[in-house]
Scaffold this active site. Sequence first.
Site, PDB file in Angstrom:
ATOM      1  N   HIS A   1       1.062  -1.441   0.074  1.00  0.00           N
ATOM      2  CA  HIS A   1       0.137  -0.078   0.005  1.00  0.00           C
ATOM      3  C   HIS A   1       1.163   1.023   0.150  1.00  0.00           C
ATOM      4  O   HIS A   1       0.752   2.197  -0.515  1.00  0.00           O
ATOM      5  CB  HIS A   1      -1.564   0.305   1.003  1.00  0.00           C
ATOM      6  CG  HIS A   1      -0.268  -0.073   2.555  1.00  0.00           C
ATOM      7  ND1 HIS A   1      -0.051  -1.159   2.593  1.00  0.00           N
ATOM      8  CD2 HIS A   1       0.158   0.694   3.681  1.00  0.00           C
ATOM      9  CE1 HIS A   1       0.939  -0.814   4.456  1.00  0.00           C
ATOM     10  NE2 HIS A   1       0.669   0.261   4.480  1.00  0.00           N
TER      11      HIS A   1
ATOM     12  N   HIS B   1      28.048  -3.085 -11.185  1.00  0.00           N
ATOM     13  CA  HIS B   1      28.695  -4.321 -11.080  1.00  0.00           C
ATOM     14  C   HIS B   1      27.991  -5.154 -10.105  1.00  0.00           C
ATOM     15  O   HIS B   1      28.883  -6.130  -9.245  1.00  0.00           O
ATOM     16  CB  HIS B   1      29.032  -2.885  -9.408  1.00  0.00           C
ATOM     17  CG  HIS B   1      30.370  -2.002  -9.718  1.00  0.00           C
ATOM     18  ND1 HIS B   1      31.051  -1.181  -9.057  1.00  0.00           N
ATOM     19  CD2 HIS B   1      30.741  -1.717 -10.871  1.00  0.00           C
ATOM     20  CE1 HIS B   1      32.012  -0.318  -9.650  1.00  0.00           C
ATOM     21  NE2 HIS B   1      31.721  -0.161 -10.780  1.00  0.00           N
TER      22      HIS B   1
ATOM     23  N   ARG C   1      35.442  -8.804 -12.705  1.00  0.00           N
ATOM     24  CA  ARG C   1      36.246  -8.749 -11.594  1.00  0.00           C
ATOM     25  C   ARG C   1      34.948  -8.905 -10.615  1.00  0.00           C
ATOM     26  O   ARG C   1      34.261  -9.444  -9.639  1.00  0.00           O
ATOM     27  CB  ARG C   1      37.029  -7.960 -11.321  1.00  0.00           C
ATOM     28  CG  ARG C   1      36.459  -6.317 -10.733  1.00  0.00           C
ATOM     29  CD  ARG C   1      37.495  -5.106 -10.083  1.00  0.00           C
ATOM     30  NE  ARG C   1      37.136  -3.973 -10.096  1.00  0.00           N
ATOM     31  CZ  ARG C   1      36.556  -3.265 -10.393  1.00  0.00           C
ATOM     32  NH1 ARG C   1      36.873  -3.541 -12.269  1.00  0.00           N
ATOM     33  NH2 ARG C   1      35.887  -1.796  -9.780  1.00  0.00           N
TER      34      ARG C   1
END
Length: 147
Positions: free
Chosen positions: A14, A103, A137
């Site tokens: 809500h 990322h 990475r």
Amino acid sequence: MTSKDTIIGIGSDHAGFELKEHIKEVFGKEGYRFKDFGTHSAQSADYPDFAHALAQEVQEGLLQTGILVCGSGIGVSITANKHPHVRCALCWNREIARLSRQHNNANVLALPGRFIEKQEAEAAVRMFFQTGFEGGRHQRRIDKIDL
């Protein structure tokens, strides 16, 4: 990145109902399509019901991405992140939304309905849709998330 061909899950309690409807209206006019998991009014509702339903479909690969909104954004993000392979990021501006995609490869955006202006929410959603995952990475780190 989220293409306009992708169906986007969306849900709220809500406290997030008004912002959810606003996002559907604004981005619907741009050609984005949504699967609405509810709630369908501003009457009191429990955020886990909608967050679990959306996250389950992301987990199963039925949806690629989604947007969840509750008062703080915290409840829906905690709930969605219980699901394997769901990376729900609580974002309150476009820079955080960008980083969550680049990322963290976030696949669900959580918004704090009571603490974000509509224009800032639109900017965060737009950035979330337009940003891709950098990989490299960052993938190594994401691989370590699921237990």
